[in-house]
Design an enzyme around this catalytic site. Structure first.
Site, PDB file in Angstrom:
ATOM      1  N   GLU A 108      12.484  -9.742   2.435  1.00  0.00           N
ATOM      2  CA  GLU A 108      11.740  -8.572   2.910  1.00  0.00           C
ATOM      3  C   GLU A 108      12.532  -7.316   2.580  1.00  0.00           C
ATOM      4  OE1 GLU A 108      11.022  -8.559   7.116  1.00  0.00           O
ATOM      5  OE2 GLU A 108      10.065  -6.575   7.061  1.00  0.00           O
ATOM      6  N   TYR A 124      11.290   8.798   1.558  1.00  0.00           N
ATOM      7  CA  TYR A 124      11.302   7.706   0.573  1.00  0.00           C
ATOM      8  C   TYR A 124      12.053   8.048  -0.716  1.00  0.00           C
ATOM      9  CZ  TYR A 124       7.778   5.859   3.736  1.00  0.00           C
ATOM     10  OH  TYR A 124       7.119   5.411   4.861  1.00  0.00           O
ATOM     11  N   ARG A 164       6.928   0.542  13.787  1.00  0.00           N
ATOM     12  CA  ARG A 164       7.521   0.015  12.548  1.00  0.00           C
ATOM     13  C   ARG A 164       8.634  -0.999  12.837  1.00  0.00           C
ATOM     14  NH1 ARG A 164       5.413   3.479   8.457  1.00  0.00           N
ATOM     15  NH2 ARG A 164       5.030   5.549   9.300  1.00  0.00           N
ATOM     16  N   HIS A 200      12.581  -2.884   2.586  1.00  0.00           N
ATOM     17  CA  HIS A 200      12.025  -1.569   2.914  1.00  0.00           C
ATOM     18  C   HIS A 200      12.968  -0.496   2.422  1.00  0.00           C
ATOM     19  CE1 HIS A 200       8.969  -3.440   5.292  1.00  0.00           C
ATOM     20  NE2 HIS A 200       9.912  -4.189   5.827  1.00  0.00           N
ATOM     21  N   ARG A 246       5.215  12.056  -2.982  1.00  0.00           N
ATOM     22  CA  ARG A 246       5.047  12.645  -1.650  1.00  0.00           C
ATOM     23  C   ARG A 246       6.199  12.162  -0.748  1.00  0.00           C
ATOM     24  NH1 ARG A 246       1.354  15.070  -3.610  1.00  0.00           N
ATOM     25  NH2 ARG A 246      -0.891  14.802  -3.385  1.00  0.00           N
ATOM     26  N   ASP A 256       1.477 -15.813   6.843  1.00  0.00           N
ATOM     27  CA  ASP A 256       0.989 -17.176   6.585  1.00  0.00           C
ATOM     28  C   ASP A 256       1.102 -17.529   5.101  1.00  0.00           C
ATOM     29  OD1 ASP A 256       0.401 -17.582   9.246  1.00  0.00           O
ATOM     30  OD2 ASP A 256      -1.752 -17.220   9.043  1.00  0.00           O
ATOM     31  N   ARG A 311      12.939   4.178  12.888  1.00  0.00           N
ATOM     32  CA  ARG A 311      11.738   5.018  12.841  1.00  0.00           C
ATOM     33  C   ARG A 311      10.839   4.746  14.063  1.00  0.00           C
ATOM     34  NH1 ARG A 311       9.143   4.855   7.055  1.00  0.00           N
ATOM     35  NH2 ARG A 311       8.095   6.691   7.930  1.00  0.00           N
ATOM     36  N   ASN A 357       8.076  -5.712  -0.569  1.00  0.00           N
ATOM     37  CA  ASN A 357       7.928  -4.512   0.252  1.00  0.00           C
ATOM     38  C   ASN A 357       6.443  -4.412   0.575  1.00  0.00           C
ATOM     39  OD1 ASN A 357       7.768  -2.089   1.526  1.00  0.00           O
ATOM     40  ND2 ASN A 357       9.037  -0.962   0.051  1.00  0.00           N
ATOM     41  N   PRO A 366       0.788  -1.224   0.000  1.00  0.00           N
ATOM     42  CA  PRO A 366       0.000   0.000   0.000  1.00  0.00           C
ATOM     43  C   PRO A 366       0.824   1.280   0.000  1.00  0.00           C
ATOM     44  CG  PRO A 366      -0.110  -1.090   2.127  1.00  0.00           C
ATOM     45  CD  PRO A 366       0.533  -2.060   1.183  1.00  0.00           C
ATOM     46  N   ASN A 367       0.366   2.209  -0.809  1.00  0.00           N
ATOM     47  CA  ASN A 367       0.888   3.577  -0.908  1.00  0.00           C
ATOM     48  C   ASN A 367       2.232   3.677  -1.624  1.00  0.00           C
ATOM     49  OD1 ASN A 367      -1.276   4.949   0.511  1.00  0.00           O
ATOM     50  ND2 ASN A 367      -0.526   3.897   2.324  1.00  0.00           N
ATOM     51  N   SER A 374      13.042   2.652   3.656  1.00  0.00           N
ATOM     52  CA  SER A 374      13.549   3.348   4.844  1.00  0.00           C
ATOM     53  C   SER A 374      14.075   2.339   5.863  1.00  0.00           C
ATOM     54  CB  SER A 374      12.417   4.182   5.475  1.00  0.00           C
ATOM     55  OG  SER A 374      11.360   3.330   5.902  1.00  0.00           O
ATOM     56  N   HIS A 402       3.766  -4.503   9.333  1.00  0.00           N
ATOM     57  CA  HIS A 402       3.674  -4.359  10.785  1.00  0.00           C
ATOM     58  C   HIS A 402       2.368  -4.906  11.360  1.00  0.00           C
ATOM     59  CE1 HIS A 402       6.941  -1.813   9.624  1.00  0.00           C
ATOM     60  NE2 HIS A 402       6.130  -0.971   9.000  1.00  0.00           N
ATOM     61  N   ALA A 442       2.973  -0.800   4.957  1.00  0.00           N
ATOM     62  CA  ALA A 442       2.473  -0.816   6.343  1.00  0.00           C
ATOM     63  C   ALA A 442       1.924  -2.180   6.758  1.00  0.00           C
ATOM     64  CB  ALA A 442       1.410   0.262   6.510  1.00  0.00           C
TER      65      ALA A 442
HETATM   66  O1  CA2 Z   1      10.349   1.912   4.036  1.00  0.00           O
HETATM   67  C1  CA2 Z   1       9.512   1.214   3.436  1.00  0.00           C
HETATM   68  O2  CA2 Z   1       9.722   0.741   2.322  1.00  0.00           O
HETATM   69  C2  CA2 Z   1       8.140   0.977   4.063  1.00  0.00           C
HETATM   70  O3  CA2 Z   1       7.734  -0.351   3.732  1.00  0.00           O
HETATM   71  C3  CA2 Z   1       7.218   1.988   3.447  1.00  0.00           C
HETATM   72  C4  CA2 Z   1       5.822   1.984   4.048  1.00  0.00           C
HETATM   73  C5  CA2 Z   1       5.890   2.077   5.578  1.00  0.00           C
HETATM   74  O4  CA2 Z   1       4.589   1.965   6.120  1.00  0.00           O
HETATM   75  C6  CA2 Z   1       6.776   1.001   6.147  1.00  0.00           C
HETATM   76  O5  CA2 Z   1       6.833   1.172   7.546  1.00  0.00           O
HETATM   77  C7  CA2 Z   1       8.180   1.093   5.573  1.00  0.00           C
HETATM   78  C8  CA2 Z   1       5.028   3.182   3.543  1.00  0.00           C
HETATM   79  C9  CA2 Z   1       4.873   3.188   2.064  1.00  0.00           C
HETATM   80  C10 CA2 Z   1       4.299   4.507   1.680  1.00  0.00           C
HETATM   81  O6  CA2 Z   1       5.087   5.015   0.668  1.00  0.00           O
HETATM   82  C11 CA2 Z   1       4.943   6.333   0.386  1.00  0.00           C
HETATM   83  C12 CA2 Z   1       5.832   6.842  -0.510  1.00  0.00           C
HETATM   84  C13 CA2 Z   1       5.784   8.154  -0.836  1.00  0.00           C
HETATM   85  C14 CA2 Z   1       4.817   8.966  -0.281  1.00  0.00           C
HETATM   86  C15 CA2 Z   1       3.913   8.454   0.617  1.00  0.00           C
HETATM   87  C16 CA2 Z   1       3.962   7.129   0.953  1.00  0.00           C
END
Ligand code: CA2
Length: 146
Positions: A98, A23, A111, A100, A18, A87, A107, A74, A10-11, A102, A80, A77
């Protein structure tokens, strides 16, 4: 030739649009292009997907069984929160790395917990989008050793 599946949760479609301070400024389509190029240079095929839907991720992991040789995940969210993804990785029996962008351990505390880590071969985090290339190299190393 081995087959890689790279899954983004997601996202991650917002990458480069953003929060570049967390990121980076690279867009997901540029990450995809770099992954396809790097995989091909190592002689592997690569399928790259993004979805905001947890159930769709579960289905893609299940469907990887017998089709792909490794998954780079990846899970965003869902990392977590999702016992369902954990599973699915265990059931699929496809080696999963896995990933990520960041450094999740540096953080917020929520997370630091990863359900994916319990089922994954290993974790790469904190190297920005270059982590995708590192993960492809890690998967490639798994193929050489199998
Ligand atoms: O660091 C990562 O790759 C994460 O998987 C990114 C997730 C975050 O919830 C994890 O804790 C760590 C968030 C992805 C959202 O990505 C965005 C990228 C640009 C702008 C907004 C969100």
């Amino acid at each position: 030739m081995s087959s890689l599946l790279i899954l983004n949760g997601p996202n991650l479609n917002m990458l480069g649009i953003r929060q570049p301070e967390i990121y980076g400024a690279t867009r997901l389509e540029d990450v995809e292009a770099a992954c396809l190029k790097h995989s091909a240079s190592l002689g592997h095929t690569c399928q790259f997907e993004q979805t905001n839907d947890e159930g769709a991720l579960v289905t893609m992991i299940q469907d990887a069984r017998g089709v792909h040789d490794a998954i780079i995940l990846n899970a965003g969210a869902y990392t977590h929160t999702s016992v369902a993804l954990m599973d699915a990785i265990i059931a699929a029996e496809v080696p999963t790395i896995e990933l990520h962008i960041s450094n999740i351990h540096a953080r917020e505390e929520f997370r630091h917990k990863s359900y994916i880590a319990r089922a994954a071969v290993g974790q790469i985090c904190g190297f920005g989008t270059h982590g995708y290339i590192l993960a492809i190299d890690a998967a490639s190393g798994l193929f050489e050793n199998s």
